[in-house]
Write a protein that holds these residues in place. Structure first.
Motif, PDB file in Angstrom:
ATOM      1  N   VAL A  14       0.902  -1.208  -0.007  1.00 52.22           N
ATOM      2  CA  VAL A  14       0.104   0.112  -0.114  1.00 52.22           C
ATOM      3  C   VAL A  14       0.897   1.425   0.085  1.00 52.22           C
ATOM      4  N   ARG A  15       0.621   2.121  -0.859  1.00 52.12           N
ATOM      5  CA  ARG A  15       1.304   3.458  -0.892  1.00 52.12           C
ATOM      6  C   ARG A  15       0.262   4.581  -0.585  1.00 52.12           C
ATOM      7  N   ILE A  16       0.706   5.530   0.391  1.00 52.03           N
ATOM      8  CA  ILE A  16      -0.425   6.406   0.646  1.00 52.03           C
ATOM      9  C   ILE A  16       0.649   7.763   0.492  1.00 52.03           C
ATOM     10  N   VAL A  17       0.040   8.591  -0.382  1.00 56.65           N
ATOM     11  CA  VAL A  17       0.460   9.936  -0.678  1.00 56.65           C
ATOM     12  C   VAL A  17      -0.746  11.136   0.211  1.00 56.65           C
ATOM     13  N   ALA A  18       0.117  11.834   0.991  1.00 57.68           N
ATOM     14  CA  ALA A  18      -0.409  12.927   1.596  1.00 57.68           C
ATOM     15  C   ALA A  18       0.194  14.086   1.668  1.00 57.68           C
ATOM     16  N   ALA A  19      -0.369  15.197   2.062  1.00 56.96           N
ATOM     17  CA  ALA A  19       0.187  16.359   2.113  1.00 56.96           C
ATOM     18  C   ALA A  19       1.101  16.512   3.388  1.00 56.96           C
ATOM     19  N   THR A  20       0.858  15.873   4.431  1.00 55.09           N
ATOM     20  CA  THR A  20       1.682  16.013   5.562  1.00 55.09           C
ATOM     21  C   THR A  20       1.942  14.679   5.953  1.00 55.09           C
ATOM     22  N   PRO A  21       3.076  14.288   6.694  1.00 55.76           N
ATOM     23  CA  PRO A  21       3.639  13.102   6.988  1.00 55.76           C
ATOM     24  C   PRO A  21       2.431  12.648   8.295  1.00 55.76           C
ATOM     25  N   GLU A  22       1.607  13.532   9.027  1.00 64.20           N
ATOM     26  CA  GLU A  22       0.804  13.092  10.102  1.00 64.20           C
ATOM     27  C   GLU A  22      -0.442  12.582   9.242  1.00 64.20           C
ATOM     28  N   VAL A  23      -1.010  13.025   8.435  1.00 59.68           N
ATOM     29  CA  VAL A  23      -1.901  12.609   7.638  1.00 59.68           C
ATOM     30  C   VAL A  23      -1.627  11.076   7.186  1.00 59.68           C
ATOM     31  N   ALA A  24      -0.638  10.845   6.493  1.00 55.64           N
ATOM     32  CA  ALA A  24      -0.200   9.666   6.176  1.00 55.64           C
ATOM     33  C   ALA A  24      -0.057   8.589   7.305  1.00 55.64           C
ATOM     34  N   ARG A  25       0.620   8.972   8.263  1.00 48.05           N
ATOM     35  CA  ARG A  25       0.484   8.113   9.276  1.00 48.05           C
ATOM     36  C   ARG A  25      -0.735   7.759  10.029  1.00 48.05           C
ATOM     37  N   ARG A  26      -1.723   8.746  10.011  1.00 47.64           N
ATOM     38  CA  ARG A  26      -2.997   8.532  10.428  1.00 47.64           C
ATOM     39  C   ARG A  26      -3.786   7.327   9.792  1.00 47.64           C
ATOM     40  N   VAL A  27      -3.477   7.564   8.344  1.00 45.18           N
ATOM     41  CA  VAL A  27      -3.963   6.350   7.453  1.00 45.18           C
ATOM     42  C   VAL A  27      -3.610   5.117   7.531  1.00 45.18           C
ATOM     43  N   ALA A  28      -2.329   5.037   7.739  1.00 46.74           N
ATOM     44  CA  ALA A  28      -1.499   3.831   8.211  1.00 46.74           C
ATOM     45  C   ALA A  28      -2.000   3.149   9.529  1.00 46.74           C
ATOM     46  N   GLU A  29      -2.171   3.971  10.418  1.00 47.86           N
ATOM     47  CA  GLU A  29      -2.415   3.451  11.619  1.00 47.86           C
ATOM     48  C   GLU A  29      -3.831   2.659  11.445  1.00 47.86           C
TER      49      GLU A  29
END
Length: 86
Positions: A14-29
């Motif tokens: 899975v590859r998550i692309v987000a505007a900020t690292p925090e948003v990407a980490r929340r999706v991964a969580e």
């Protein structure tokens, strides 16, 4: 373009692309709460800002609610990609 090999049976990359690292980490969580996973790997998204996060999920070790969804869902293979996918 050279293609990456497919993950082993029962796993998904899975590859998550987000505007900020925090948003990407929340999706991964959220994904880690549903599936066993590897450590996430973060990279710059190639823009002035943004993050690309990669994670490997083990769908054979699914937790609820993913487990019940996987057992009741039917597979629909789609071979089309989005215009911006690499």
């Amino acid at each position: 373009m050279e293609h990456e090999p497919f993950p082993s049976e029962g796993h998904a990359e899975v590859r998550i692309v987000a505007a900020t690292p925090e948003v990407a980490r929340r999706v991964a969580e959220v994904l880690r709460r549903c599936f066993a996973s590897t450590e996430q790997r973060s990279y710059p998204a190639g823009r002035a800002e943004g993050t690309r996060l990669h994670i490997t999920l083990d769908t054979t070790q699914a937790a609820e609610p993913a487990q019940s969804w996987l057992t009741t869902s039917t597979s629909t293979e789609q071979t089309q990609t989005h215009a911006d996918e690499v």
